[in-house]
Write a protein that holds these residues in place. Structure first.
Motif, PDB file in Angstrom:
ATOM      1  N   LEU A  77      -9.308  -6.412  -5.809  1.00  0.00           N
ATOM      2  CA  LEU A  77      -9.026  -6.710  -4.435  1.00  0.00           C
ATOM      3  C   LEU A  77      -9.738  -7.829  -3.800  1.00  0.00           C
ATOM      4  CD1 LEU A  77      -8.936  -3.106  -3.027  1.00  0.00           C
ATOM      5  CD2 LEU A  77      -6.897  -4.393  -3.374  1.00  0.00           C
ATOM      6  N   HIS A 134     -10.616  -0.467  -7.897  1.00  0.00           N
ATOM      7  CA  HIS A 134      -9.782  -1.788  -7.492  1.00  0.00           C
ATOM      8  C   HIS A 134     -10.852  -2.892  -7.133  1.00  0.00           C
ATOM      9  CE1 HIS A 134      -7.067   1.786  -6.408  1.00  0.00           C
ATOM     10  NE2 HIS A 134      -6.318   1.031  -6.838  1.00  0.00           N
ATOM     11  N   TRP A 192      -8.136  -4.747   6.699  1.00  0.00           N
ATOM     12  CA  TRP A 192      -8.413  -3.526   6.422  1.00  0.00           C
ATOM     13  C   TRP A 192      -8.713  -2.738   7.473  1.00  0.00           C
ATOM     14  CZ3 TRP A 192      -6.978  -0.959   1.465  1.00  0.00           C
ATOM     15  CH2 TRP A 192      -6.842  -1.823   0.445  1.00  0.00           C
TER      16      TRP A 192
END
Length: 233
Positions: free
Chosen positions: A56, A53, A124
């Motif tokens: 991101l 990913h 996060w």
């Protein structure tokens, strides 16, 4: 000897405080170098997630129960603004020294994730060990802490241990329990069985959640004002 506990956390265990291991318990284990959860590398599932990913945004990430900081450094290497938190002063000291030696821009602070206010809100939260280390009766506090430390649209990524242990730490969990606790507050984006450390293969489940929008209920006073305004128009 319990197969899963001996493999995951080590056969040698220090005496645990009556019901609730706290900062002194974990600090004593670091002082005694009794750290069987220390694998010398970040979670393989996290490594694969970050590699897969790269699109991101490189936002802020909180790693509670960070230990010596392997997972924090993995986030930092991927370009995120990474912060690790732990109850044990020795864990923070080790994590800071190793991160400085690796020349990575991550930060570590002594904090109780379950009860302390966050220094700021994070994009996060990444979990690998804390949920299984705390007492099961503290898991509601854990969910509330995740909400407290995350931004309104924050994301929660977790490597969960699906082990049968009820006498821990570590304490086992199930996919059903995780859904019951997190789905009221988070939208599940994806779940999968990750690549794991060799002795944890098949015992882990990664779940990627996004915090749901907070829908505020209208107060009785606000409803009365709107009805009054509607009658005037």
């Amino acid at each position: 000897m319990d197969k899963y506990r001996s493999e995951l956390w080590g056969i040698q265990r220090m005496t645990t405080p009556a019901d609730n291991p706290g900062s002194s318990y974990w600090e004593a284990r670091y002082q005694a170098h009794d750290m069987p959860w220390e694998k010398g590398a970040p979670s393989p599932g996290l490594v694969d997630f970050l590699a897969g990913h790269v699109e991101l945004s490189h936002d802020t990430v909180c790693v509670p129960g960070c230990g010596t900081g392997h997972d924090v450094r993995a986030w930092a290497k991927a370009g995120f603004q990474a912060f690790g938190f732990d109850l044990a002063p020795s864990a923070i000291e080790l994590a800071s020294k190793r991160t400085q030696a690796a020349r990575l821009p991550a930060e570590f602070k002594l904090a109780d994730f379950l009860h302390d206010p966050p220094p700021f809100l994070f994009d996060w939260v990444f979990e690998q060990t804390l949920f299984g280390a705390i007492q099961p009766q503290e898991r509601d506090d854990y969910v509330q802490a995740a909400l407290r430390w995350l931004k309104p649209d924050g994301q929660y990524l977790a490597v969960n241990y699906l082990i049968p242990d009820k006498d821990g730490p570590p304490f086992g969990t199930t996919r059903e329990e995780l859904w019951q606790r997190f789905s009221p507050h988070f939208e599940l984006l994806k779940e999968w069985v990750p690549r794991s450390y060799e002795n944890r293969t098949g015992l882990e489940l990664m779940m990627w959640w996004r915090r749901k929008p907070v829908i505020r209920k209208a107060t009785a006073r606000g409803q009365a004002r709107r009805k009054k305004s509607a009658r005037r128009t």
